[in-house]
Enzyme design. Structure first.
Site, PDB file in Angstrom:
ATOM      1  N   ASP A 102       6.402  -3.627  14.838  1.00  0.00           N
ATOM      2  CA  ASP A 102       6.046  -2.956  16.092  1.00  0.00           C
ATOM      3  C   ASP A 102       6.038  -3.953  17.261  1.00  0.00           C
ATOM      4  O   ASP A 102       5.884  -5.163  17.060  1.00  0.00           O
ATOM      5  CB  ASP A 102       4.645  -2.332  15.989  1.00  0.00           C
ATOM      6  CG  ASP A 102       4.610  -1.200  14.978  1.00  0.00           C
ATOM      7  OD1 ASP A 102       5.680  -0.626  14.685  1.00  0.00           O
ATOM      8  OD2 ASP A 102       3.503  -0.912  14.480  1.00  0.00           O
TER       9      ASP A 102
HETATM   10  N1  URA Z   1       2.886  -1.727   9.696  1.00  0.00           N
HETATM   11  C1  URA Z   1       2.595  -1.416  10.976  1.00  0.00           C
HETATM   12  O1  URA Z   1       1.740  -0.576  11.231  1.00  0.00           O
HETATM   13  N2  URA Z   1       3.253  -2.064  11.948  1.00  0.00           N
HETATM   14  C2  URA Z   1       4.192  -3.016  11.723  1.00  0.00           C
HETATM   15  O2  URA Z   1       4.739  -3.560  12.670  1.00  0.00           O
HETATM   16  C3  URA Z   1       4.479  -3.319  10.391  1.00  0.00           C
HETATM   17  C4  URA Z   1       3.826  -2.662   9.391  1.00  0.00           C
END
Ligand code: URA
Length: 243
Positions: A102
């Protein structure tokens, strides 16, 4: 020299199995000759065509491990013009990220132009471990840690078993640090797993991807993978890589 079916897959045309099928069906040519023998090897510069499409056999593979900082998007091209993980790596090769983190998540991210390895690593079949350190609001209880381990329901589907450790709690700030290792890759999975139990993730970092840790890499820094590390990654996806 590389086996033809492996070469076709690694150039990102299709899976190795599909390439074997195409070869057996007479749909692959090397230097203008139809090749139907599976063991055939090719070298850089050989002209490979599959179903009439000439593949670019001139590229060599590059593999990077990036410590992705927060505030960077994991795409090759952002429609809003934001900085992407690709912008952080100096190369002319057309690399892309293996999976995604993310915008506000930091940590270990592989980037490569080896389509075969990228597809293998992203396939749920090979259960590649990813370890995250999550800082969450609230004091996480032991029963909730056990629920995370057993699996929680996201979108009607139970998550697979996870390794989960409560690393520390801060009673004053009412936060907890949890280490969680999963091998699935659903969108926002870690955040959603905590969310099902009523916890908000306020910081997330991927500490480890398969055998690769962030050792020696500050956020924004990257390094090339060694041949040994690439071999290990392939070996973790064993079933299709016996030849
Ligand atoms: N899980 C999440 O919630 N975000 C990420 O970036 C990776 C795994």
């Amino acid at each position: 020299m590389e086996r033809l079916q492996k070469k076709i897959a690694s150039l990102g045309y299709c899976s190795r199995r599909k390439a074997e099928e195409l070869i057996a069906n007479g749909l692959v040519e090397v230097n203008g000759e139809v090749v139907t023998k599976l063991g055939t090897t090719v070298k850089p510069g050989d002209v490979i065509s599959v179903e009439g499409n000439i593949l670019d056999n001139s590229k060599s593979y590059e593999y990077y491990l990036l410590n992705k900082p927060k505030g960077i998007v994991t795409t090759t091209n952002d429609e809003k013009g934001r900085k992407t993980v690709i912008d952080l790596i100096e190369t002319k090769a057309r690399i892309y990220p293996v999976g995604r983190l993310d915008y506000d998540t930091s940590g270990a991210l592989i980037l490569t132009n080896d389509g075969e390895l990228a597809n293998l690593l992203m396939s749920p079949k090979y259960e590649i471990d990813k370890t995250y350190i999550a800082k969450v609001e609230g004091i996480v209880t032991i029963p909730d840690i056990q629920s995370l381990r057993r699996g929680v329901i996201i979108g009607g589907i139970k998550t697979k078993k996870a390794r989960v450790k409560l690393k520390s709690i801060d009673k004053k700030k009412e936060t907890s640090i949890v280490e969680i290792t999963i091998h699935e890759g659903k969108n926002h999975q870690v955040k959603k797993m905590f969310d099902t139990l009523g916890y908000k993730v306020i910081k997330l970092r991927r500490e480890k991807y398969a055998n690769l840790t962030l050792k020696g890499l500050m956020p924004g820094e990257y390094r090339k993978l060694t041949i040994k590390e690439v071999k290990i990654l392939y070996s973790l996806c064993k079933t299709t890589n016996s030849n």
